[in-house]
Every structure is written in C-alpha cells, then in structure tokens.
Enzyme design. Structure first.
Site, PDB file in Angstrom:
ATOM      1  N   TRP A 122     -78.995  51.101  30.012  1.00  0.00           N
ATOM      2  CA  TRP A 122     -78.441  50.956  31.364  1.00  0.00           C
ATOM      3  C   TRP A 122     -77.191  50.098  31.364  1.00  0.00           C
ATOM      4  O   TRP A 122     -76.249  50.363  32.114  1.00  0.00           O
ATOM      5  CB  TRP A 122     -79.492  50.453  32.355  1.00  0.00           C
ATOM      6  CG  TRP A 122     -80.533  51.513  32.610  1.00  0.00           C
ATOM      7  CD1 TRP A 122     -81.861  51.444  32.320  1.00  0.00           C
ATOM      8  CD2 TRP A 122     -80.313  52.826  33.177  1.00  0.00           C
ATOM      9  NE1 TRP A 122     -82.485  52.633  32.673  1.00  0.00           N
ATOM     10  CE2 TRP A 122     -81.552  53.490  33.199  1.00  0.00           C
ATOM     11  CE3 TRP A 122     -79.187  53.509  33.664  1.00  0.00           C
ATOM     12  CZ2 TRP A 122     -81.717  54.795  33.694  1.00  0.00           C
ATOM     13  CZ3 TRP A 122     -79.340  54.804  34.147  1.00  0.00           C
ATOM     14  CH2 TRP A 122     -80.594  55.430  34.163  1.00  0.00           C
ATOM     15  N   ASP A 191     -78.060  44.241  37.796  1.00  0.00           N
ATOM     16  CA  ASP A 191     -78.741  45.509  38.060  1.00  0.00           C
ATOM     17  C   ASP A 191     -80.241  45.242  37.945  1.00  0.00           C
ATOM     18  O   ASP A 191     -80.798  45.255  36.854  1.00  0.00           O
ATOM     19  CB  ASP A 191     -78.298  46.557  37.031  1.00  0.00           C
ATOM     20  CG  ASP A 191     -79.092  47.855  37.144  1.00  0.00           C
ATOM     21  OD1 ASP A 191     -79.941  47.964  38.052  1.00  0.00           O
ATOM     22  OD2 ASP A 191     -78.856  48.756  36.311  1.00  0.00           O
ATOM     23  N   LYS A 215     -88.099  52.464  41.616  1.00  0.00           N
ATOM     24  CA  LYS A 215     -88.962  51.781  40.660  1.00  0.00           C
ATOM     25  C   LYS A 215     -89.919  50.852  41.399  1.00  0.00           C
ATOM     26  O   LYS A 215     -91.124  51.021  41.334  1.00  0.00           O
ATOM     27  CB  LYS A 215     -88.144  50.953  39.663  1.00  0.00           C
ATOM     28  CG  LYS A 215     -87.556  51.716  38.482  1.00  0.00           C
ATOM     29  CD  LYS A 215     -86.463  52.685  38.830  1.00  0.00           C
ATOM     30  CE  LYS A 215     -85.947  53.505  37.690  1.00  0.00           C
ATOM     31  NZ  LYS A 215     -84.604  53.185  37.261  1.00  0.00           N
TER      32      LYS A 215
END
Ligand SMILES: *Cc1c(COP(=O)(O)O)cnc(C)c1O
Length: 379
Positions: A122, A191, A215
């Site tokens: 990511w 993030d 999530k």
C-alpha cells in the site's frame, strides 16, 4: 383521459429471517465482516426507516432525516476518536486509492515535494500515485527485509523541504504494523484504512488521516478523511472540485450526492462501537485476538508468520503452512468448517486472517481449533 391504474406487483414473500440463517466466520481483508447486530438493525430499518415509510437509500441527502443520520455519524466518530474541532471530518468516495492522489494534490504546495515511508504494497501504491504530482523522497524503506520490519525512525532520511510525511501504519497485505507514531514537525499523513478504530488514537499527532471504510468502518463506497483545518484550501486552481478538500469541507461532504447508505451503515457501526465500550474496550479484545493467533502460529511448528514480532499487525495476520502444497486442502477444509476468506493476497499467496473489530473472538478460537486439527492431520 386518465390511464387505468395498473395493478401493483405482489409483495415479494420473505422466506428466511436473519435469525435462522447460518452466518460464517468471515476473515476477509476487505470488504470485511460487519457486526451482526448492525446488519440486523439495518435489515429491520430497510423498508421503513423510523416510521417514515421509506428506506434510507431512497431519501434525499438533503432531507431532515438523512442530515440527522450524517451528523450523528460524524458526532459519534468524533467521540470515539476524540477528534477536536481543529479537524474536519469528511465522508468521501473513491476509496483510499483516491486519497493516494488527493493528498499530494491538496498538500504538496508550491514545492511539490513530500516524504514517504515504504513498508509494503500500500505504501508503494501511495508513492506511485504521489509521483504523478510531485517529487517523492522515500525517506525509509523495509523492502530489503521483504517488508518484514518497520524501519526505526532514527534511520529515516527526512527532507527539510517536504510538505508532509506520509506513512502506512498498517500494511494490510504484509501484516506489518508500526508500534510507534512517527515524530515530525511536518504534517503527518496516515493511511489508516485497515487499523482505524481498532484502538484509541491520538488524532492530534496527525495532519491528515484517511481510511477506506470497507475494513473497519462499514461497507465499501465511503472513505473517511480527518484533516486539520489549516491544511484545507491549499489545492491549486487546477485541482478539480471533487478532489479538493476545501469544497467537501465547505459543503459538509455533500457537494454532490454522497454514498448515503454506506454513510448510514458506518453510523450504525460507530453506535455499535460505543455500545461495546468504545475503543479502549476494542483494543483489549483486538490485542487478545491477535496475541492468541500469533502465539499459536509460533508454537505450532507447522505454521509461520514472517513479520518481526513487535511489528506484527493486530488486524491482518498472514501465515504460511510448512508445506504449501497443502494450501488448497487447508482452504477447502476451512470453508467446510465455516471459516471463509483465509487465502492470502493474490500477490503473496499463503494465508491471511483479517480479524477486524467485527470478527468476534469466538471466530479466532474456531480458526485456531481448525488450524490445530489440520496440523495434527497433516503435520
Ligand atoms: C484496502 C486498502 C487500500 C485501498 O483501499 P480502496 O478503498 O480499495 O481504495 C489502501 N490502503 C490500505 C492500507 C488498505 O488496506
């Protein structure tokens, strides 16, 4: 001449209720499990929201009912994370991936330069996207350890003229998590897609936090951005309205039609978290769930996790079997036992158990029992 009224279609018969359905243990990394209580409440309000005779999906986002839903969700999130008035809370679309672009477009400023820390898949995506817009200094990377460690901050080469420092506190694919909040006098950008709301967080340490909902917040389709107000309004003239934090902040995240139903469901999750006892309570449970699973993996002699111990994720637990030719058998057996979505990310293989807030401790216990049994039969 008025047309003859058409006969209304017959109502669709309801065959099964949520109570008699069997729900599996869902270890999906995202879209992930939602609390059963939240789904039941949403089901009960589906056709008729609070006696209004329509569902939340069918309401105007400008209606009194929906504005109340939106404001309550924001208030509850502020309460859960103890977010001060110095920060705006935005409910946007485009996922965390759109934030990979919005962050540099809004925060890089004239110098067009920022520091990024690379700890996995990511981070890499965030860096790649930021590079379209300006200069990215990768101040530290743990690529040389195959992303099994977080580079300690005293090894970082931060630049003096960076507009902000970006990092990924929890790498969802690698299962790698920071055990510290970086120190910097620049705005810190995080993030937090896969770890927000898993435990208390000191928001005041950050300039900007973003998280895709699917999530640990709610369903896919909505993204939460928590941004310090003084960082809003720095986007250049060429930045499209939909990508400018200022436009969204000035319009209460309703510049255009927001994802109303996802916003409503996120609000139900916030209420559920408060009813559980808030984030301190979630932290206790989440720590216990993760420790149990890692403890078993480490002592099993059959499964293993490659991440350095103090950088292991509480939310995403990757593991491999001693013999990867057994992977398919493992997954098939797991599915038979009601344990779903345990395959690792397509880029890394192996297994991964994502154990977000909505995955109960009983699911982790069931997984460990299955793993023990499997190891006994195949070890
Ligand atoms: C899932 C995830 C993303 C991507 O989120 P999208 O909402 O699909 O864009 C980005 N970063 C992290 C850490 C994630 O877990």
């Amino acid at each position: 001449m008025t047309p003859r009224p058409r006969r209304l279609p017959r109502p669709i018969p309801t065959t099964r209720t949520a109570d008699i359905m069997t729900r599996v243990h869902n270890f999906c990394a995202g879209p992930a499990a939602l609390p059963e209580e939240v789904l039941k409440q949403a089901a009960s309000e589906m056709l008729d929201y609070h006696g209004r005779g329509l569902s939340v999906m069918e309401m105007s986002h400008r209606s009194e009912e929906f504005v109340a839903i939106a404001e309550t969700a924001e208030r509850d999130l502020r309460e859960l994370l103890n977010i001060s008035d110095d920060y705006a809370v935005l409910f946007l679309q485009g996922g965390a991936s759109q934030q990979f672009a919005m962050v540099p477009m809004n925060l890089m400023g004239e110098k067009r330069k920022a520091d990024y820390i690379n700890t996995g898949q990511w981070s890499i995506k965030a860096i790649k996207e930021a590079r379209r817009y300006g200069t990215v200094n990768v101040a530290a990377s743990s690529e040389d350890t195959a992303f099994s460690t977080v580079p300690p901050q005293n090894t970082w080469a931060l630049s003096d003229d960076a507009a902000y420092v970006h990092y990924t506190p929890n790498e969802t694919i690698g299962g790698l998590e920071y055990s510290f909040v970086p120190e910097t006098d620049k705005p810190l950008v995080a993030d937090l897609s896969s770890t927000i709301l898993s435990r208390p967080l000191d928001v005041s340490r950050y300039g900007l936090i973003y998280a895709g909902a699917q999530k640990n917040i709610g369903p896919a389709g909505i993204t939460v951005v928590i941004v310090r107000r003084d960082l809003i309004g720095r986007a250049g003239e060429q930045v499209p309205a939909m990508l400018d934090y200022r436009i969204h902040a000035e319009n209460g995240s309703m510049y255009n039609t927001p994802p109303t139903y996802a916003w409503y469901l996120a609000g139900l999750v916030f209420k559920w978290l408060k009813a559980q006892g808030g984030l301190t309570h979630m932290a206790t449970i989440n720590r216990r769930k993760a420790e149990k699973l890692y403890h078993y993996i480490d002592e099993s002699g059959f499964y293993s996790n490659p991440v350095e111990r103090h950088s292991r994720s509480w939310m995403n637990v990757p593991f491999v079997l001693a013999d990867d030719s057994l992977d398919k058998t493992f997954l098939k057996g797991a599915e038979g036992a009601g344990l779903l979505n345990l395959a690792g990310h397509r880029s890394v293989g192996g297994m991964r158990a994502s154990i977000y807030n909505a995955v109960p401790e009983a699911a982790v216990d069931a997984l460990i029992n299955y793993m023990k049994d499997f190891a006994q039969r195949h070890g």
